[in-house]
Design a protein around this motif. Structure first.
Motif, short mmCIF file in Angstrom:
data_model
loop_
_atom_site.label_atom_id
_atom_site.label_comp_id
_atom_site.label_asym_id
_atom_site.label_seq_id
_atom_site.Cartn_x
_atom_site.Cartn_y
_atom_site.Cartn_z
N ARG A 95 0.78 -1.01 -0.02
CA ARG A 95 -0.19 0.09 0.00
C ARG A 95 0.85 1.01 0.07
O ARG A 95 0.38 2.22 -0.64
N ARG A 96 1.79 1.28 0.88
CA ARG A 96 2.61 2.72 0.80
C ARG A 96 3.97 2.47 0.84
O ARG A 96 4.77 1.64 1.34
N GLU B 260 5.46 10.04 1.74
CA GLU B 260 4.79 8.81 1.51
C GLU B 260 4.51 8.95 -0.17
O GLU B 260 3.99 10.04 -0.42
N TRP B 261 4.49 7.65 -0.65
CA TRP B 261 4.10 7.45 -2.08
C TRP B 261 3.18 6.23 -1.99
O TRP B 261 3.32 5.31 -1.39
N ALA B 262 2.20 6.53 -3.07
CA ALA B 262 1.31 5.24 -3.51
C ALA B 262 1.86 4.69 -4.77
O ALA B 262 1.88 5.45 -5.70
N VAL C 192 0.52 2.39 -8.31
CA VAL C 192 -0.57 1.99 -8.87
C VAL C 192 -0.08 1.04 -10.05
O VAL C 192 0.49 1.40 -10.62
N SER D 92 -0.41 -2.62 -6.24
CA SER D 92 0.39 -1.57 -5.60
C SER D 92 1.84 -2.00 -5.54
O SER D 92 2.71 -1.19 -5.06
N HIS E 181 2.35 8.36 -7.15
CA HIS E 181 1.78 9.51 -6.83
C HIS E 181 1.76 9.82 -5.29
O HIS E 181 1.77 8.76 -4.43
N ASN E 182 1.63 11.01 -4.66
CA ASN E 182 1.45 11.19 -3.31
C ASN E 182 -0.20 10.87 -2.96
O ASN E 182 -0.88 11.20 -3.64
N PRO E 183 -0.47 10.11 -1.92
CA PRO E 183 -1.78 9.74 -1.55
C PRO E 183 -2.70 11.24 -1.53
O PRO E 183 -2.11 12.11 -0.85
N GLY E 184 -3.63 11.06 -1.96
CA GLY E 184 -4.69 12.24 -2.01
C GLY E 184 -4.57 13.18 -3.32
O GLY E 184 -5.29 13.98 -3.34
N GLU E 185 -3.39 12.65 -4.09
CA GLU E 185 -3.24 13.59 -5.27
C GLU E 185 -3.82 12.81 -6.47
O GLU E 185 -3.77 11.63 -6.27
#
Length: 557
Positions: free
Chosen positions: A13-14, A62-64, A66, A227, A267-271
């Protein structure tokens, strides 16, 4: 700027980024490597990823990640998708090419029924909606191994859509816990394979083999629900097992029957999601995982260093362990999709919509194919856990090796030993020998009957555990001998005379008074030394458990 180091802070996940040290953006310590991919290869600077399982510290970004997958599975069919040419991996070059495969003028496609049935069965197994009406399209691009200049595929209206692939990944310090995950199946479509280009660098020429041109493929498009490389590899292994269970594809990645393209972005979470890259033609689950994890690391490094990610196609160089550019996708290629004029819409039916008086050989009945679906791997694993009380990870291991489950079940049928003991011997000893010798289960010199007989000898305490391993080694070397014959020849049967064992134990105690003193002082290792001395005196023919009981009784008297 600080050199980036990647940490994997929770499974799948992260991705957490930290700066350590002080090295310039183009500083030392970054290995370089270039590779060639036919005419399209370019050099690439590659930095190896460092992945650890640490928790993020304050100040770290943090990076997510995909990840989505496109899988091309070769359909298990005797002939090609639109021609009667045979399919044979080992055939001489250009020996299985029909006029249609070579795209000679005036030739027309004839759809292979077997390929349609394989697509429908795969869609049903993945809980897809089967479209009663699907269409074929031409995808235009020029390459030497595509004689027609276009590929027949299903871009607009594929045969199956909106399914799901359920798979499991191992987590925990010992990788002993199984976590179930789901990846959406966007669509499944039928399409032609291209030929094969063989690049001869010594002669500076490219040879074309059209044996593969026109072979039927299932393209399975998975949604970007993964992920990391581990999740993608687990999903591919599960899909491979499903295809093999259905018989729709042999899915042998070594022979190119299952090829994977991975689409990756960070991407950064939430972006918003980042720009994605595509890594093409990955032909093993291990390389798939490595390529994805490397590409995630590379993109994070690039973004942290102020760069930008290009929308490009890359390949994985397994020798260097990195991805390298193939071609730029910024200017999107126009494939000029158009309806295939020589193929009408593909119509499928269920029992309720089947026209009366229709010849069953001329139509595809979805309900009939649904009834023919075999037991899927997920159900088989659940049954193994319930029936034999084995751990979930053991059920995965039995199914992941071709032929191992059948071997295990045959041993179970012929032995009185407990299932747990059979599981341990099959997964540890038997599978270990196979891996050591790089053999398939079908090539094993030890048969299920031989292993069952050996486990029976062990179960009734006719031989010790160490003797059983000796017998197994001899079985592996001496094909044709039975375990009982080997035990008799090597004199490995356990000592049955209790009085002789009592005397040997007594003599050992008398000959080693210092060790006896250590035992009485509470040294736990001293009793093991005495057991070893007695076993040596019996030439390994006495059960260590029985020896320990006799020694403890004599020491306490």
């Amino acid at each position: 700027m600080a050199t980036p180091i990647l940490r994997w802070c929770c499974p799948g996940r992260r991705w957490v980024f930290a700066g350590i040290g002080s090295v310039s953006r183009h500083g030392r310590g970054v290995p370089t490597g270039s590779t060639s991919s036919g005419k399209r290869g370019q050099s690439s600077v590659a930095q190896q990823p460092l992945i650890t399982a640490q928790k993020p510290r304050k100040g770290e970004r943090e990076w997510a990640a995909v990840v989505g997958l496109e899988i091309h599975a070769q359909i298990a069919s005797n002939s090609k998708l639109f021609s009667g040419s045979q399919v044979d991996f080992a055939a001489p070059p250009n020996s299985l090419v029909s006029f249609f495969d070579a795209s000679l003028p005036g030739t027309l496609p004839v759809l292979n029924r077997r390929c349609v049935e394989a697509a429908v069965m795969t869609g049903l197994a993945l809980d897809c909606h089967i479209n009663r009406r699907s269409l074929f399209d031409r995808k235009h691009y020029f390459y030497a191994d595509l004689p027609a200049g276009y590929q027949i595929t299903q871009q607009r209206l594929p045969i199956a859509v909106n399914g799901s692939l359920v798979y499991s990944v191992c987590v925990g310090k010992r990788q002993s816990q199984m976590v179930t995950k789901t990846a959406g199946v966007k669509q499944i479509q039928l399409e032609q394979d291209s030929g094969k280009s063989l690049h001869d660098s010594l002669r500076s020429q490219t040879l074309v083999d059209l044996n593969r041109a026109g072979v039927g493929l299932l393209e399975v498009v998975l949604e970007p629900d993964m992920s990391c490389g581990e999740e993608a590899a687990a999903a591919i292994r599960e899909l491979q097992l499903i295809l093999q269970a259905l018989g729709t594809s042999q899915a042998n990645m070594a022979e190119g029957q299952l090829r994977v393209d991975a689409n990756i972005s960070v991407h950064n979470p939430g972006e918003p999601l980042g720009v994605r890259t595509e890594v093409k033609n990955l032909n093993s689950a291990r390389f798939l995982a490595k390529a994805i994890d490397y590409e995630i690391q590379r993109q994070i490094n690039e973004l942290e260093n102020g760069g930008k990610i290009l929308n490009e196609t890359r390949s994985f160089d397994y020798k260097l362990g990195c991805t390298v550019p193939m071609r730029d996708k910024e200017g999107k290629q126009d494939y000029r999709f158009m309806p295939e004029p020589n193929l009408p819409p593909l119509l499928l039916y269920d029992s309720g919509s089947l026209p009366t008086g229709t010849d069953p050989q001329q139509v595809i009945n979805i309900d009939q194919l649904r009834e023919q679906l075999p037991e899927l791997p997920r159900v088989t694993r659940e049954k193994l856990v319930q029936q034999y009380g084995m751990l979930p990870e053991h059920s995965f291991a039995l199914l992941n090796e071709v032929g191992l489950l059948e071997f295990f079940q045959n041993v179970i049928k012929e032995t009185r030993a407990e299932p747990k003991k059979v599981t341990s011997w099959v997964l540890n000893t038997f599978l270990g020998f196979l891996k050591q010798q790089n053999l398939a289960v079908s090539e094993s010199p030890v048969t299920p009957s031989a292993l069952a007989e050996l486990l029976d000898l062990l179960d009734r305490k006719a031989i010790s555990s160490s003797a059983a391993k000796q017998v197994f080694q001899e079985l592996w070397r001496s094909k044709g001998k039975t375990p009982a014959q080997i035990v008799a020849e090597k004199k490995l049967e356990l000592m049955q005379d209790a009085e002789v064992l009592e005397q040997l134990c007594r003599s050992t105690l008398e000959a080693h008074p210092q060790v006896v003193t250590d035992v009485k002082k509470g040294n736990p290792r001293a009793i093991n030394k005495l057991i070893g001395l007695v076993r040596r005196a019996t030439l390994g023919r006495a059960d260590p458990t029985v020896i320990k009981e006799v020694l403890e009784r004599q020491l306490s008297s």
